[in-house]
Design a protein around this motif. Structure first.
Motif, PDB file in Angstrom:
ATOM      1  N   SER A  82     -71.268  99.507  38.350  1.00 46.25           N
ATOM      2  CA  SER A  82     -71.273 100.957  38.147  1.00 46.25           C
ATOM      3  C   SER A  82     -70.848 101.686  39.411  1.00 46.25           C
ATOM      4  N   HIS A  83     -71.368 101.237  40.560  1.00 42.37           N
ATOM      5  CA  HIS A  83     -70.998 101.855  41.838  1.00 42.37           C
ATOM      6  C   HIS A  83     -69.504 101.704  42.116  1.00 42.37           C
ATOM      7  N   LEU A  84     -68.962 100.512  41.871  1.00 41.88           N
ATOM      8  CA  LEU A  84     -67.530 100.287  42.096  1.00 41.88           C
ATOM      9  C   LEU A  84     -66.675 101.127  41.160  1.00 41.88           C
ATOM     10  N   SER A  85     -67.107 101.246  39.908  1.00 41.60           N
ATOM     11  CA  SER A  85     -66.351 102.049  38.950  1.00 41.60           C
ATOM     12  C   SER A  85     -66.359 103.523  39.337  1.00 41.60           C
ATOM     13  N   SER A 134     -66.819 104.805  42.393  1.00 38.17           N
ATOM     14  CA  SER A 134     -66.038 105.029  43.610  1.00 38.17           C
ATOM     15  C   SER A 134     -64.545 104.947  43.318  1.00 38.17           C
ATOM     16  N   ARG A 135     -64.128 104.029  42.436  1.00 36.69           N
ATOM     17  CA  ARG A 135     -62.720 103.926  42.061  1.00 36.69           C
ATOM     18  C   ARG A 135     -62.273 105.198  41.328  1.00 36.69           C
ATOM     19  N   ARG A 136     -63.115 105.703  40.418  1.00 34.49           N
ATOM     20  CA  ARG A 136     -62.783 106.912  39.680  1.00 34.49           C
ATOM     21  C   ARG A 136     -62.682 108.118  40.610  1.00 34.49           C
ATOM     22  N   MET A 137     -63.607 108.230  41.571  1.00 32.42           N
ATOM     23  CA  MET A 137     -63.566 109.345  42.516  1.00 32.42           C
ATOM     24  C   MET A 137     -62.325 109.258  43.395  1.00 32.42           C
ATOM     25  N   LYS A 138     -61.956 108.043  43.789  1.00 35.73           N
ATOM     26  CA  LYS A 138     -60.768 107.865  44.622  1.00 35.73           C
ATOM     27  C   LYS A 138     -59.516 108.296  43.864  1.00 35.73           C
ATOM     28  N   LEU A 139     -59.434 107.950  42.584  1.00 34.18           N
ATOM     29  CA  LEU A 139     -58.284 108.348  41.785  1.00 34.18           C
ATOM     30  C   LEU A 139     -58.256 109.854  41.547  1.00 34.18           C
ATOM     31  N   ASP A 140     -59.440 110.475  41.383  1.00 27.89           N
ATOM     32  CA  ASP A 140     -59.502 111.909  41.144  1.00 27.89           C
ATOM     33  C   ASP A 140     -59.152 112.717  42.377  1.00 27.89           C
ATOM     34  N   THR A 141     -59.438 112.193  43.569  1.00 29.25           N
ATOM     35  CA  THR A 141     -59.211 112.961  44.788  1.00 29.25           C
ATOM     36  C   THR A 141     -57.851 112.715  45.417  1.00 29.25           C
ATOM     37  N   GLU A 142     -57.069 111.795  44.842  1.00 29.70           N
ATOM     38  CA  GLU A 142     -55.735 111.566  45.396  1.00 29.70           C
ATOM     39  C   GLU A 142     -54.910 112.830  45.262  1.00 29.70           C
ATOM     40  N   GLU A 143     -54.260 113.183  46.323  1.00 28.05           N
ATOM     41  CA  GLU A 143     -53.431 114.378  46.294  1.00 28.05           C
ATOM     42  C   GLU A 143     -52.041 114.027  45.817  1.00 28.05           C
ATOM     43  N   HIS A 144     -51.581 114.792  44.860  1.00 28.59           N
ATOM     44  CA  HIS A 144     -50.229 114.615  44.357  1.00 28.59           C
ATOM     45  C   HIS A 144     -49.371 115.701  44.996  1.00 28.59           C
ATOM     46  N   THR A 145     -48.554 115.288  45.923  1.00 29.05           N
ATOM     47  CA  THR A 145     -47.749 116.259  46.643  1.00 29.05           C
ATOM     48  C   THR A 145     -46.328 116.242  46.119  1.00 29.05           C
ATOM     49  N   ASP A 146     -45.369 116.079  47.001  1.00 27.46           N
ATOM     50  CA  ASP A 146     -43.968 116.116  46.620  1.00 27.46           C
ATOM     51  C   ASP A 146     -43.526 114.871  45.868  1.00 27.46           C
ATOM     52  N   GLU A 147     -44.424 113.923  45.694  1.00 23.91           N
ATOM     53  CA  GLU A 147     -44.074 112.696  44.992  1.00 23.91           C
ATOM     54  C   GLU A 147     -43.888 112.931  43.493  1.00 23.91           C
ATOM     55  N   GLU A 148     -44.430 114.055  43.004  1.00 21.00           N
ATOM     56  CA  GLU A 148     -44.320 114.328  41.584  1.00 21.00           C
ATOM     57  C   GLU A 148     -42.881 114.669  41.219  1.00 21.00           C
ATOM     58  N   GLU A 149     -42.457 114.175  40.119  1.00 21.17           N
ATOM     59  CA  GLU A 149     -41.096 114.392  39.667  1.00 21.17           C
ATOM     60  C   GLU A 149     -41.067 115.659  38.808  1.00 21.17           C
ATOM     61  N   ASN A 198     -71.773  91.251  28.140  1.00 16.51           N
ATOM     62  CA  ASN A 198     -70.557  90.662  27.598  1.00 16.51           C
ATOM     63  C   ASN A 198     -69.356  91.524  27.979  1.00 16.51           C
ATOM     64  N   ASP A 199     -69.494  92.832  27.852  1.00 16.77           N
ATOM     65  CA  ASP A 199     -68.401  93.736  28.176  1.00 16.77           C
ATOM     66  C   ASP A 199     -68.121  93.767  29.681  1.00 16.77           C
ATOM     67  N   ALA A 200     -69.166  93.802  30.486  1.00 14.08           N
ATOM     68  CA  ALA A 200     -69.000  93.939  31.935  1.00 14.08           C
ATOM     69  C   ALA A 200     -68.573  92.640  32.611  1.00 14.08           C
ATOM     70  N   PHE A 201     -69.155  91.530  32.206  1.00 11.12           N
ATOM     71  CA  PHE A 201     -68.935  90.276  32.917  1.00 11.12           C
ATOM     72  C   PHE A 201     -68.309  89.180  32.069  1.00 11.12           C
ATOM     73  N   GLY A 202     -68.225  89.392  30.774  1.00 12.39           N
ATOM     74  CA  GLY A 202     -67.691  88.361  29.896  1.00 12.39           C
ATOM     75  C   GLY A 202     -68.705  87.269  29.604  1.00 12.39           C
ATOM     76  N   TYR A 203     -69.988  87.570  29.807  1.00 18.40           N
ATOM     77  CA  TYR A 203     -71.034  86.586  29.562  1.00 18.40           C
ATOM     78  C   TYR A 203     -71.268  86.403  28.072  1.00 18.40           C
ATOM     79  N   THR A 204     -71.603  85.175  27.682  1.00 23.09           N
ATOM     80  CA  THR A 204     -72.025  84.912  26.310  1.00 23.09           C
ATOM     81  C   THR A 204     -73.519  85.223  26.216  1.00 23.09           C
TER      82      THR A 204
END
Length: 74
Positions: free
Chosen positions: A33-36, A38-53, A7-13
């Motif tokens: 689970s695999h997509l989640s 990989s998405r989490r790892m991609k967000l964690d490895t993004e480099e924050h350079t001079d874009e930070e305010e 129900n939580d993952a797919f909205g199935y009854t």
């Protein structure tokens, strides 16, 4: 527990879970689970350079101006 997870993952009854193949549901959960992960790892490895305010603030101990990264509340 399987009802709640699907129900939580797919909205199935509950009826949709009971009508679906157990093997298919497990495969879909593994893929989600695999997509989640990989998405989490991609967000964690993004480099924050001079874009930070940055903002200049006064250090209360020394009285000098220091640069601090601006944090936006959620």
């Amino acid at each position: 527990m399987m009802f709640v997870i699907c129900n939580d993952a797919f909205g199935y009854t509950h009826e949709q879970v009971l009508d679906s193949s157990f093997v298919t549901l497990l495969a879909m959960l593994k893929e989600k689970s695999h997509l989640s992960k990989s998405r989490r790892m991609k967000l964690d490895t993004e480099e924050h350079t001079d874009e930070e305010e940055t903002v200049e603030m006064t250090d209360f101990e020394t009285g000098k101006r220091i640069k601090v990264k601006r944090v936006h509340s959620i």
